[in-house]
Scaffold this motif. Structure first.
Motif, PDB file in Angstrom:
ATOM      1  N   GLU A   8       0.983  -1.610  -0.193  1.00 35.07           N
ATOM      2  CA  GLU A   8       0.275   0.098   0.322  1.00 35.07           C
ATOM      3  C   GLU A   8       0.530   1.592  -0.164  1.00 35.07           C
ATOM      4  O   GLU A   8       1.825   1.139   1.006  1.00 35.07           O
ATOM      5  N   LYS A   9       0.124   2.016  -1.061  1.00 33.43           N
ATOM      6  CA  LYS A   9       1.874   3.320  -0.754  1.00 33.43           C
ATOM      7  C   LYS A   9       1.085   4.480  -0.359  1.00 33.43           C
ATOM      8  O   LYS A   9      -0.257   4.513  -0.405  1.00 33.43           O
ATOM      9  N   VAL A  10       1.876   4.833   0.748  1.00 39.22           N
ATOM     10  CA  VAL A  10       1.363   6.167   1.756  1.00 39.22           C
ATOM     11  C   VAL A  10       2.153   6.829   1.392  1.00 39.22           C
ATOM     12  O   VAL A  10       3.545   6.951   1.838  1.00 39.22           O
ATOM     13  N   ILE A  11       1.653   7.880   2.160  1.00 37.05           N
ATOM     14  CA  ILE A  11       2.189   9.676   2.615  1.00 37.05           C
ATOM     15  C   ILE A  11       1.315   9.646   3.939  1.00 37.05           C
ATOM     16  O   ILE A  11       0.283   9.995   4.187  1.00 37.05           O
ATOM     17  N   ILE A  12       2.354   9.875   4.681  1.00 38.66           N
ATOM     18  CA  ILE A  12       1.851  10.417   6.154  1.00 38.66           C
ATOM     19  C   ILE A  12       2.116  11.965   6.189  1.00 38.66           C
ATOM     20  O   ILE A  12       3.714  12.797   6.298  1.00 38.66           O
ATOM     21  N   ASP A  13       1.163  12.739   6.989  1.00 41.52           N
ATOM     22  CA  ASP A  13       1.192  13.937   7.482  1.00 41.52           C
ATOM     23  C   ASP A  13       0.941  13.195   8.769  1.00 41.52           C
ATOM     24  O   ASP A  13       0.055  13.746   9.580  1.00 41.52           O
ATOM     25  N   THR A  14       2.308  14.530   9.413  1.00 42.08           N
ATOM     26  CA  THR A  14       1.685  13.738  10.426  1.00 42.08           C
ATOM     27  C   THR A  14       2.683  16.003  11.604  1.00 42.08           C
ATOM     28  O   THR A  14       3.345  16.295  11.115  1.00 42.08           O
ATOM     29  N   ASP A  15       2.207  15.985  13.166  1.00 46.63           N
ATOM     30  CA  ASP A  15       2.743  16.732  13.864  1.00 46.63           C
ATOM     31  C   ASP A  15       3.440  16.355  14.939  1.00 46.63           C
ATOM     32  O   ASP A  15       3.432  16.491  15.617  1.00 46.63           O
ATOM     33  N   ILE A  16       4.663  15.950  14.338  1.00 46.13           N
ATOM     34  CA  ILE A  16       5.481  14.673  15.300  1.00 46.13           C
ATOM     35  C   ILE A  16       6.418  15.776  16.092  1.00 46.13           C
ATOM     36  O   ILE A  16       6.900  16.781  15.584  1.00 46.13           O
ATOM     37  N   GLY A  17       6.234  15.781  17.055  1.00 45.12           N
ATOM     38  CA  GLY A  17       7.211  16.235  18.189  1.00 45.12           C
ATOM     39  C   GLY A  17       6.496  16.516  19.242  1.00 45.12           C
ATOM     40  O   GLY A  17       7.365  17.577  19.939  1.00 45.12           O
ATOM     41  N   ASP A  18       5.119  16.856  19.749  1.00 44.09           N
ATOM     42  CA  ASP A  18       4.422  17.142  20.105  1.00 44.09           C
ATOM     43  C   ASP A  18       3.719  16.244  21.582  1.00 44.09           C
ATOM     44  O   ASP A  18       4.203  16.682  22.383  1.00 44.09           O
ATOM     45  N   ASP A  19       3.699  15.294  20.790  1.00 38.28           N
ATOM     46  CA  ASP A  19       3.206  13.725  22.564  1.00 38.28           C
ATOM     47  C   ASP A  19       4.037  12.717  21.270  1.00 38.28           C
ATOM     48  O   ASP A  19       4.991  12.629  20.389  1.00 38.28           O
ATOM     49  N   ILE A  20       3.529  11.355  21.632  1.00 41.25           N
ATOM     50  CA  ILE A  20       4.290  10.008  21.214  1.00 41.25           C
ATOM     51  C   ILE A  20       3.154   9.326  20.371  1.00 41.25           C
ATOM     52  O   ILE A  20       3.204   8.576  19.525  1.00 41.25           O
ATOM     53  N   ASP A  21       2.270  10.358  20.415  1.00 44.56           N
ATOM     54  CA  ASP A  21       1.264   9.218  19.247  1.00 44.56           C
ATOM     55  C   ASP A  21       1.498   9.277  17.745  1.00 44.56           C
ATOM     56  O   ASP A  21       1.648   8.176  17.259  1.00 44.56           O
ATOM     57  N   ASP A  22       1.928  10.677  17.460  1.00 47.04           N
ATOM     58  CA  ASP A  22       2.688  10.266  15.305  1.00 47.04           C
ATOM     59  C   ASP A  22       3.926   9.843  15.227  1.00 47.04           C
ATOM     60  O   ASP A  22       4.396   9.014  14.718  1.00 47.04           O
ATOM     61  N   ALA A  23       4.494   9.982  16.820  1.00 53.92           N
ATOM     62  CA  ALA A  23       5.942   9.073  16.400  1.00 53.92           C
ATOM     63  C   ALA A  23       5.838   7.899  16.951  1.00 53.92           C
ATOM     64  O   ALA A  23       6.413   6.805  15.837  1.00 53.92           O
ATOM     65  N   PHE A  24       5.400   6.950  17.345  1.00 55.52           N
ATOM     66  CA  PHE A  24       4.347   5.764  17.357  1.00 55.52           C
ATOM     67  C   PHE A  24       4.136   5.496  16.404  1.00 55.52           C
ATOM     68  O   PHE A  24       4.100   4.030  15.460  1.00 55.52           O
ATOM     69  N   ALA A  25       2.691   6.090  15.832  1.00 53.80           N
ATOM     70  CA  ALA A  25       2.112   5.841  14.441  1.00 53.80           C
ATOM     71  C   ALA A  25       3.793   6.101  13.091  1.00 53.80           C
ATOM     72  O   ALA A  25       3.425   5.165  12.499  1.00 53.80           O
ATOM     73  N   VAL A  26       4.130   6.373  12.528  1.00 52.32           N
ATOM     74  CA  VAL A  26       5.887   6.791  12.215  1.00 52.32           C
ATOM     75  C   VAL A  26       6.003   5.658  12.207  1.00 52.32           C
ATOM     76  O   VAL A  26       6.569   4.512  11.353  1.00 52.32           O
ATOM     77  N   ALA A  27       6.823   5.040  13.480  1.00 54.14           N
ATOM     78  CA  ALA A  27       7.159   3.712  13.517  1.00 54.14           C
ATOM     79  C   ALA A  27       6.806   2.585  13.380  1.00 54.14           C
ATOM     80  O   ALA A  27       7.483   1.690  12.815  1.00 54.14           O
TER      81      ALA A  27
END
Length: 175
Positions: A8-27
């Motif tokens: 599945e080709k994906v592009i992730i659009d994120t506000d990583i750096g404020d809380d753990i949720d986006d870092a966890f999703a990217v990982a």
């Protein structure tokens, strides 16, 4: 003999750096063999510093091949708790392409094949729609972190039901 499913080709659009949720999703996405991450775009607040944070994260895990694009900077609404980590990375690139242009270009190259995973405020999503709605419609789908549909957050039976609620990403970029 079964053919392996295509990624599945994906592009992730994120506000990583404020809380753990986006870092966890990217990982999690980085470790998901069923995904082909075409790029990651940053949204909300200091987007260039968020991009540097991603440069470091991707470099540390051996995935510096994934492009990172920075969205337009907006006034910060939260503390950038991972600023020190972002500033300390030797993988940081001096600049990043514009997120909206990157997103629209990838859609044009892969019409009907990209899932946009929007896990931050929808600044880039809205800007892409405004800039080129016809191209934006050529996404396969959009998956976003945007709230509860059936019940409110915290509705665990201890109090009266609160009903559906918009999530942080929706509340902080209504337009």
């Amino acid at each position: 003999m079964l053919q392996p499913a295509s990624k599945e080709k994906v592009i992730i659009d994120t506000d990583i750096g404020d809380d753990i949720d986006d870092a966890f999703a990217v990982a999690l996405a980085l470790r998901s063999p069923e995904l082909e991450i075409l790029g990651i775009t940053t949204t909300s607040g200091d987007t260039e510093m968020r991009a540097k944070l991603l440069d470091r994260l991707l470099g540390e895990v051996g995935r510096a091949d994934i492009p990172v694009a920075a969205g337009p900077a907006t006034p910060p609404k939260t503390a950038f708790t991972q600023l020190e980590y972002a500033e300390g990375g030797h993988f940081a690139k001096p600049s990043h392409p514009a997120a909206v242009a990157f997103l629209l270009d990838q859609i044009r190259r892969n019409p009907g094949k990209i899932t946009l995973v929007a896990i931050g405020p929808l600044v880039n999503v809205g800007a892409a729609i405004e800039k080129d709605p016809d191209t934006f419609r050529k996404l396969k789908r959009v998956v976003l972190m945007g709230g509860s549909i059936y019940r409110g957050y915290g509705d665990m039976g201890a109090g009266p039901p609160r009903g559906p609620e918009p999530e942080w990403n929706i509340k902080n970029d209504i337009p």
